[in-house]
Design a protein around this motif. Structure first.
Motif, mmCIF file in Angstrom:
data_model
loop_
_atom_site.group_PDB
_atom_site.id
_atom_site.type_symbol
_atom_site.label_atom_id
_atom_site.label_comp_id
_atom_site.label_asym_id
_atom_site.label_seq_id
_atom_site.Cartn_x
_atom_site.Cartn_y
_atom_site.Cartn_z
ATOM 1 N N VAL A 12 93.197 17.190 33.845
ATOM 2 C CA VAL A 12 92.574 16.351 34.845
ATOM 3 C C VAL A 12 91.763 15.309 33.896
ATOM 4 O O VAL A 12 91.502 15.371 32.822
ATOM 5 N N GLN A 13 91.471 14.174 34.699
ATOM 6 C CA GLN A 13 90.809 12.929 34.078
ATOM 7 C C GLN A 13 89.157 13.473 34.059
ATOM 8 O O GLN A 13 88.646 14.199 34.605
ATOM 9 N N ALA A 14 88.686 12.852 33.006
ATOM 10 C CA ALA A 14 87.188 13.037 32.754
ATOM 11 C C ALA A 14 86.442 12.595 34.089
ATOM 12 O O ALA A 14 86.775 11.595 34.664
ATOM 13 N N GLY A 15 85.489 13.422 34.436
ATOM 14 C CA GLY A 15 84.765 13.100 35.816
ATOM 15 C C GLY A 15 85.402 13.939 36.904
ATOM 16 O O GLY A 15 84.793 14.223 37.789
ATOM 17 N N GLY A 16 86.508 14.585 36.635
ATOM 18 C CA GLY A 16 87.616 15.539 37.893
ATOM 19 C C GLY A 16 86.788 16.783 37.691
ATOM 20 O O GLY A 16 85.803 17.209 37.135
ATOM 21 N N TYR A 59 74.708 30.901 32.140
ATOM 22 C CA TYR A 59 75.457 29.595 31.798
ATOM 23 C C TYR A 59 75.379 29.079 30.191
ATOM 24 O O TYR A 59 74.181 29.414 29.750
ATOM 25 N N ALA A 60 76.165 28.791 29.477
ATOM 26 C CA ALA A 60 75.964 28.052 28.274
ATOM 27 C C ALA A 60 75.298 26.805 28.667
ATOM 28 O O ALA A 60 75.571 26.307 29.548
ATOM 29 N N ASP A 61 74.372 26.226 27.759
ATOM 30 C CA ASP A 61 73.405 24.924 27.826
ATOM 31 C C ASP A 61 74.616 23.925 28.250
ATOM 32 O O ASP A 61 74.381 22.984 29.079
ATOM 33 N N SER A 62 75.860 23.945 27.540
ATOM 34 C CA SER A 62 76.811 22.846 27.584
ATOM 35 C C SER A 62 77.462 22.603 28.721
ATOM 36 O O SER A 62 77.849 21.557 29.353
ATOM 37 N N VAL A 63 77.268 23.457 29.636
ATOM 38 C CA VAL A 63 77.959 23.546 31.193
ATOM 39 C C VAL A 63 76.857 23.541 32.174
ATOM 40 O O VAL A 63 77.328 23.676 33.385
ATOM 41 N N LYS A 64 75.701 23.822 31.926
ATOM 42 C CA LYS A 64 74.535 23.796 32.962
ATOM 43 C C LYS A 64 74.669 22.804 33.730
ATOM 44 O O LYS A 64 74.450 21.560 33.551
ATOM 45 N N GLY A 65 74.606 23.035 35.342
ATOM 46 C CA GLY A 65 74.498 21.821 36.176
ATOM 47 C C GLY A 65 75.805 21.271 36.649
ATOM 48 O O GLY A 65 76.064 20.544 37.358
ATOM 49 N N ARG A 66 77.066 21.584 35.844
ATOM 50 C CA ARG A 66 78.540 21.151 35.930
ATOM 51 C C ARG A 66 79.245 22.389 36.543
ATOM 52 O O ARG A 66 80.162 22.028 37.240
ATOM 53 N N PHE A 67 79.002 23.402 35.869
ATOM 54 C CA PHE A 67 79.956 24.574 36.238
ATOM 55 C C PHE A 67 79.106 25.521 37.021
ATOM 56 O O PHE A 67 78.158 25.826 36.750
ATOM 57 N N THR A 68 79.877 26.498 38.001
ATOM 58 C CA THR A 68 79.626 27.392 38.803
ATOM 59 C C THR A 68 80.155 28.612 38.771
ATOM 60 O O THR A 68 81.334 28.535 39.100
ATOM 61 N N ILE A 69 79.688 29.790 38.258
ATOM 62 C CA ILE A 69 80.586 30.909 38.368
ATOM 63 C C ILE A 69 80.209 31.875 39.678
ATOM 64 O O ILE A 69 78.889 31.590 40.189
ATOM 65 N N SER A 70 81.120 32.293 40.164
ATOM 66 C CA SER A 70 80.956 33.342 41.499
ATOM 67 C C SER A 70 81.950 34.299 41.520
ATOM 68 O O SER A 70 82.947 34.014 40.387
ATOM 69 N N MET A 82 84.441 23.954 38.178
ATOM 70 C CA MET A 82 84.148 22.975 36.798
ATOM 71 C C MET A 82 84.035 21.642 37.596
ATOM 72 O O MET A 82 85.263 21.202 37.890
ATOM 73 N N ASN A 83 82.925 21.212 37.525
ATOM 74 C CA ASN A 83 82.920 19.596 37.992
ATOM 75 C C ASN A 83 82.346 18.679 36.907
ATOM 76 O O ASN A 83 81.939 19.153 35.709
ATOM 77 N N SER A 84 82.448 17.322 37.144
ATOM 78 C CA SER A 84 82.125 16.499 36.095
ATOM 79 C C SER A 84 82.561 16.880 34.699
ATOM 80 O O SER A 84 82.023 16.607 33.753
ATOM 81 N N LEU A 85 83.923 16.999 34.828
ATOM 82 C CA LEU A 85 84.452 17.630 33.467
ATOM 83 C C LEU A 85 84.678 16.600 32.411
ATOM 84 O O LEU A 85 84.794 15.403 32.573
#
Length: 120
Positions: A12-16, A59-70, A82-85
């Motif tokens: 995926v491209q960055a931001g995807g 969450y790891a600090d590096s992914v907070k606000g971008r990734f969501t686990i469910s 995973m958003n805003s990759l």
């Protein structure tokens, strides 16, 4: 024996965005915590996110606000949205599940991993 099968990785491209899934199958009583970990080339495996059977997340600090686990307990499946990759998210992502067997034994199980590659 328990099998964890991941899916959803790719390029995926960055931001995807990408959505990973990990389904557990086999003979067991229940699953406690489930989680996602990742390992980039030349680096140690690191925790990405975890979720308890009750839905509490970490969450790891590096992914907070971008990734969501469910998770879907009825399907014994955990997801990672995973958003805003970013290119630095490139790694092999593996899921882990804390399995409770009918015998009462507790054991962690790992999936085989799925590659996520983020291009700049």
């Amino acid at each position: 024996q328990v099998q964890l099968v991941e899916s959803g990785g790719g390029l995926v491209q960055a931001g995807g965005s990408l959505r990973l899934s990990c389904a557990a199958s086999g003979s067991f009583f229940s699953i406690n915590a489930m989680g996602w970990y990742r390992q980039a080339p030349g680096k140690q495996r690191e925790l990405v996110a975890t979720i308890t059977s009750g839905g509490s997340t970490n969450y790891a600090d590096s992914v907070k606000g971008r990734f969501t686990i469910s998770r879907d307990n009825a399907k014994n499946t955990v997801y990672l949205q995973m958003n805003s990759l970013k290119p630095e998210d490139t790694a092999v992502y593996s899921c882990n599940a804390a399995i409770v067997y009918y015998s009462g034994a507790h054991r962690g199980s790992w999936g085989q991993g799925t590659q996520v590659t983020v291009s700049s």
